[in-house]
Design a protein around this motif. Structure first.
Motif, PDB file in Angstrom:
ATOM      1  N   GLY A   1       0.241  -3.097 -35.673  1.00 51.80           N
ATOM      2  CA  GLY A   1       1.158  -2.409 -36.587  1.00 51.80           C
ATOM      3  C   GLY A   1       1.608  -3.255 -37.762  1.00 51.80           C
ATOM      4  N   ASN A   2       1.464  -4.590 -37.651  1.00 51.17           N
ATOM      5  CA  ASN A   2       1.916  -5.463 -38.722  1.00 51.17           C
ATOM      6  C   ASN A   2       0.824  -5.780 -39.745  1.00 51.17           C
TER       7      ASN A   2
ATOM      8  N   ASN B   1       2.322   2.211 -41.222  1.00 54.58           N
ATOM      9  CA  ASN B   1       2.405   0.887 -41.855  1.00 54.58           C
ATOM     10  C   ASN B   1       1.101   0.490 -42.542  1.00 54.58           C
TER      11      ASN B   1
ATOM     12  N   TYR C   1       2.404   3.523 -35.857  1.00 55.45           N
ATOM     13  CA  TYR C   1       2.287   2.341 -36.712  1.00 55.45           C
ATOM     14  C   TYR C   1       1.226   2.500 -37.808  1.00 55.45           C
TER      15      TYR C   1
ATOM     16  N   ARG D   1      -0.554  -5.009 -42.482  1.00 56.80           N
ATOM     17  CA  ARG D   1      -0.372  -4.101 -43.608  1.00 56.80           C
ATOM     18  C   ARG D   1      -1.522  -4.142 -44.603  1.00 56.80           C
TER      19      ARG D   1
HETATM   20  C1  NAG Z   1       5.867  -1.325 -39.476  1.00 58.78           C
HETATM   21  O1  NAG Z   1       6.444  -2.101 -40.481  1.00 58.78           O
HETATM   22  C2  NAG Z   1       7.829  -2.331 -40.335  1.00 58.78           C
HETATM   23  C3  NAG Z   1       8.279  -3.070 -41.552  1.00 58.78           C
HETATM   24  O2  NAG Z   1       7.488  -4.131 -41.798  1.00 58.78           O
HETATM   25  C4  NAG Z   1       8.085  -3.073 -39.086  1.00 58.78           C
HETATM   26  O3  NAG Z   1       9.474  -3.250 -38.923  1.00 58.78           O
HETATM   27  C5  NAG Z   1       7.560  -2.292 -37.901  1.00 58.78           C
HETATM   28  O4  NAG Z   1       7.727  -3.021 -36.740  1.00 58.78           O
HETATM   29  C6  NAG Z   1       6.122  -1.990 -38.139  1.00 58.78           C
HETATM   30  N1  NAG Z   1       5.680  -1.136 -37.079  1.00 58.78           N
HETATM   31  C7  NAG Z   1       4.959  -1.574 -36.090  1.00 58.78           C
HETATM   32  C8  NAG Z   1       4.582  -0.576 -35.077  1.00 58.78           C
HETATM   33  O5  NAG Z   1       4.561  -2.714 -36.020  1.00 58.78           O
END
Ligand code: NAG
Ligand code: NAG
Ligand code: NAG
Ligand code: NAG
Ligand code: NAG
Ligand code: NAG
Ligand code: NAG
Ligand code: NAG
Ligand code: NAG
Ligand code: NAG
Ligand code: NAG
Ligand code: NAG
Length: 840
Positions: free
Chosen positions: A147-148, A173, A170, A150
């Protein structure tokens, strides 16, 4: 004991020093690009080798038993961009395993039986664009902690154990995601809620591959309001029925490109019913591709009805049998038909079509007329087609054609000269058999043509006007044809814009200047694989723009002319694979090769074919010094033979003179045994014995004469005696000239030696005594003697009291001249004086 860190502290610098010296110290890894790319594939490494520089950007660690990736496993390599960990038996990836890899853009994890993936496994990969997690035992995307990521553009989770197509939250994201490969998983059904994130439209341009999933059902409306760039569904359905219901389930999807069909080795459907595609009417599709479906052989009328408005249609590896009767209102602009099977060439008639790629098909061997009035690009290559007439606008039903490719087909009869197709820009006939090209100016109207390929079309050029009209041509490829008399005729007239000309493999034996006179813009000329024997750059001297000249694979032995003038802009001259003669005969050419090394392509690869002892040797290894040695040895040996001959002759002629010379050196100016050596004729011996010897040897002072009858050593050759006893041991020589003397050759010989002796010993030593008055005529026989006698004073024997007295006085005086042991120097001087006065 020294602590280990201190030991390391002392060892490290020296190791670094060693590694500078020994680049192979990256072992077991391979240094592909120093400091940048290292390959450590299959080296039985259980941990990451620490001798790899930290500046490394590409690291391949595949096929090593790494097993566990601990936290910060790669922190030593902050510059890493590509990391390949395929099949490393990785089972555990701990939190922060890739921490510090902020630059990493590609991570490959293919083939690792991952059992434990910590939630922070992929943390820190802020620039990761491509993640390949094929065959990694993923059960669900929900627990896949990405999920991170990006920056992710491409996610490949093919060949895993994923059952649910639900895209987790996610994905919102992953705003950059463009490719999502889900193929070969266990997805059986797709529900409306699975694609919920896509309806929130953060991903505007996603390509989704769901091939090889055993899909039973796509619930109606599952793809409603979803927009994709590409959707691929290949080998998903067991039968037409499943396919039909699933396609109906796609209703509402807006997709730029839809790909349906199967894979060559993954055939699931036994039969295909054209109703299976009915559902496509409720989709929005721009391009459609249909691949690998057998059993497609029935009537295809109506099959593509729901695809009437796509702009690009692509049919690949289908058994179509026929493709006739496509409705004229179809909007297809581009149609690709490749590797399909036909009963006959489809007589297509589609007003919308601009591009037709009908290539590599089977069964369509006889071209029929087609009616495609807006066609611009026509590619009919590799079909084994025969064309009974070619080419005019009637054959293709178009006057707008710009690009025509008929390469790799059968026989093509050129019986019209592109009437109605004059705006063609690109024409390719390579490897088809062109007939009747020599009868008229086939290409006359093609003023727009800039590319023509007639390579390997079995043309024998006999007609000079064959290319007339091609005034705009930039590229002409005509390799693998032939010319009348194997000579290039003047066929490139008015082709002022030609930049690339390929006449390789045309059996050319010679090239003359004429054909290239009109090509000021030619940049590449290919003459390789011909039968040229001599390198002659003269014909190309006026090709002002020529940069590349390919003369490889000919029979070039050497250059024809001494001076090789080549075009000023030439940068590449390829002379590899020729039959160079590396002999001194061609040394100036071979020197030229060395001098032009920078211009020649792979000069090191140029090898000699002759002479046999140089065969296979690099041309550059030829040394011209061997030639100079040869030359000098030859000229030296000729010279020395000549010298020896001349010396032999001279020795033969002047043997005795030489002996004299040797004697001169040997005896020098040492003690003389005799005062005079007497040369006389044996007929005058009486006079010598009775007068000369008596008067001189018994007079005061007594003179010692050398007389051969008395003083010569018996058993020694007379000549040797004359020289050794006579000349060398005597101060003076008395020559008794008489009629007998002049007539005796032996006496004359002795006299000649005497002359040489006089010359060599540089003493005025010869005293002439003339016995009788000699007739001038007789004397003239001995020219030399005559001249001497007439120039010098000589003693004349006179048998009278006064005459005798004067004679002996003068003779004694002459003999005394230069006698060192003379005690009475004063008397001598007086005598000289007296003599001088009497002579007056
Ligand atoms: C998606 O991005 C947000 C902001 O960066 C973050 O807080 C969140 O944990 C992320 N989602 C996942 C599932 O990693
Ligand atoms: C590799 O990196 C080291 C240290 O950064 C440097 O000394 C060396 O010159 C580099 N080698 C090359 C070929 O760039
Ligand atoms: C690989 O290395 C391990 C020890 O690290 C060793 O036991 C094994 O024999 C090695 N295998 C091969 C094929 O060299
Ligand atoms: C969408 O992605 C494809 C590649 O998958 C690319 O060729 C195309 O330009 C993209 N379109 C847009 C609008 O970004
Ligand atoms: C489809 O094929 C799979 C695998 O070949 C098989 O297990 C399944 O039973 C088939 N389903 C139907 C409906 O034929
Ligand atoms: C194609 O477009 C025309 C109008 O442009 C429309 O009437 C027709 O229904 C469309 N056909 C399909 C199959 O979408
Ligand atoms: C058709 O052929 C042309 C020329 O060979 C090529 O540029 C084009 O990409 C092809 N189009 C398709 C859809 O294959
Ligand atoms: C050669 O090409 C130029 C532009 O590329 C064009 O202007 C010129 O007309 C051409 N010459 C001939 C003889 O067609
Ligand atoms: C070459 O062009 C000139 C004028 O551009 C023309 O007069 C001449 O006939 C042409 N020659 C050939 C052989 O086409
Ligand atoms: C010349 O043609 C041969 C084949 O005949 C080819 O291998 C070579 O690459 C060509 N040379 C150039 C400079 O294009
Ligand atoms: C000859 O050299 C040229 C220029 O490097 C190259 O393009 C061409 O392929 C070479 N010819 C052959 C037959 O390899
Ligand atoms: C022989 O080689 C030398 C140096 O390589 C060169 O200067 C000389 O001109 C060459 N002689 C001939 C006759 O080519």
């Amino acid at each position: 004991m020294m602590p280990s860190w201190r030991l390391a502290g002392t060892l490290m610098p020296s190791m670094a020093f060693l590694s500078c010296l020994r680049p192979e110290s990256w072992e077991p890894c391979i240094e592909v690009i120093p400091n940048v790319t290292y390959q450590c594939m299959e080296q039985n490494l259980s941990r990451i080798p620490d001798n790899i520089p930290s500046s490394t950007r590409n690291l391949d660690l595949s096929f090593n038993p790494l097993n566990t990736l601990e936290s910060q496993s790669f922190s030593k390599f902050p510059e890493l961009q590509v990391l390949d960990l395929s099949r490393c038996d990785i089972r555990v990836i701990e939190d922060g395993a890739y921490q510090g890899l902020g630059q990493l853009s590609t991570l490959i994890l293919t083939g690792n039986p991952i059992e434990s993936l910590a939630p922070g496994a992929f943390s820190g990969l802020s620039h990761l664009q491509k993640l390949v997690a094929v065959e990694t035992n993923i059960l669900s995307l929900r627990t896949f902690p990405i999920g991170n990521l990006r920056a992710l553009k491409e996610l490949n989770v093919a060949h895993n154990l994923i059952h649910s197509f639900k895209l987790p939250e996610y994905f919102l994201n992953l705003t950059n995601l463009e490719h999502l490969d889900f193929s070969d998983n266990k997805i059986q059904s797709i529900h409306y809620k699975d694609l919920q994130v896509l309806r929130k439209k953060p991903l505007l341009n996603l390509s989704l591959d769901l091939s090889l999933n055993p899909i039973d059902i796509i619930h109606p409306g599952a793809f409603k309001e979803v927009k994709l760039h590409k959707l691929t569904l290949r080998s998903n359905f067991n039968n037409t029925h499943v396919m039909r219901t699933c396609i109906q389930g796609l209703a509402g999807l807006e997709v730029y490109r839809l790909v349906l069909g199967e894979f060559k080795n993954e055939r699931n459907m036994d039969s295909f019913d054209k109703s299976a595609l009915d559902g496509l009417c409720s989709l929005t599709i721009e391009e459609f591709r249909f691949a690998y479906l057998d059993e497609f052989s029935g009537d295809v009328t109506g099959l593509f009805n729901c695809l009437a408005n796509v702009s690009a249609m692509s049919l690949v590896n289908l058994y179509v049998k026929n493709l006739e009767n496509l409705p004229e209102d179809f909007k297809w602009k581009s149609l690709e038909v490749a590797r399909c099977k036909f009963r006959q060439f489809p007589p297509l008639a589609l007003p919308s079509l601009k591009e037709l790629n009908f290539t590599d098909n089977k069964g369509a061997v006889n071209m029929v007329d087609i009616e495609l009035p807006n066609l611009e690009i026509l590619d009919l290559s590799r079909n084994g087609l025969s064309l009974r007439h070619c080419c005019s606008s009637e054959d293709f039903g178009t006057t707008t054609l710009r690009h025509l490719d008929l390469s790799f087909n059968g026989v093509i009869l050129m019986n019209s000269n592109f009437i109605g197709l004059c705006q063609l820009e690109y024409l390719d006939f390579q490897h088809s058999a062109l007939k009747h090209t020599n009868q008229f100016t086939v290409f006359l109207c093609l003023h727009q043509l800039h590319y023509l390929d007639i390579s390997y079309t079995h043309i024998q050029v006999v007609f000079d006007g064959i290319f007339d009209g091609l005034t705009n041509l930039k590229v002409l490829k005509m390799a693998g044809n032939s010319f009348k008399d194997s000579t290039l005729p003047n066929i490139f007239r008015n082709m002022t814009n030609l930049t690339i000309l390929d006449i390789s493999e045309c059996q050319l034996t010679q090239v003359s200047k004429g054909p290239f006179d009109t090509l000021p813009n030619l940049r590449v000329l290919n003459l390789s694989h011909n039968h040229l024997v001599y390198l002659d750059l003269f014909p190309y001297a006026h090709l002002l723009s020529l940069q590349v000249l390919d003369y490889s694979f000919n029979y070039i032995v050497a250059s024809k002319r001494q001076a090789l003038h080549f075009p000023s802009k030439l940068t590449h001259l390829n002379l590899t694979q020729n039959n160079f003669a590396c002999s001194c005969e061609h040394q100036s050419f071979l020197q030229w090769v060395k001098d032009q090394r920078g211009l020649l392509v792979e000069a090191e690869q140029m090898t000699c074919a002759n002479p046999p002892d140089m065969q296979g040797m690099p041309v550059l290894s030829f040394r011209n010094t061997t030639c100079q040695i040869n030359k000098t040895t030859i000229s030296l040996s000729v010279l020395s033979i000549l010298m020896v001959a001349i010396i032999g002759l001279l020795v033969y002629k002047f043997y005795f003179h030489l002996m004299l010379l040797a004697g001169c050196k040997e005896y020098g100016r040492g003690e003389m045994a005799y005062d005079a050596f007497v040369i006389y004729s044996s007929q005058d011996e009486n006079w010598v014995r009775n007068e000369l010897v008596k008067n001189l040897e018994e007079g005061v002072p007594p003179f010692q004469l050398c007389l051969h009858y008395r003083d010569f050593i018996p058993g020694v050759a007379i000549a040797a005696n004359i020289i050794q006893e006579g000349f060398h041991k005597s101060r003076k020589v008395i020559v008794v000239v008489s009629r007998h003397f002049i007539q005796s050759r032996w006496c004359i010989f002795e006299y000649e030696i005497a002359q040489t002796w006089q010359f060599l010993s540089s003493r005025a030593g010869i005293i002439f005594i003339v016995l009788q008055k000699l007739e001038k005529s007789l004397l003239r026989q001995q020219v030399e003697l005559y001249r001497l006698l007439s120039r010098n004073t000589y003693l004349e024997w006179e048998d009278s009291m006064l005459g005798r007295h004067i004679f002996w006085r003068r003779l004694r005086k002459a003999l005394l001249d230069g006698k060192t042991s003379q005690p009475d120097g004063l008397a001598d001087a007086e005598n000289v004086h007296q003599e001088a006065t009497t002579a007056i």
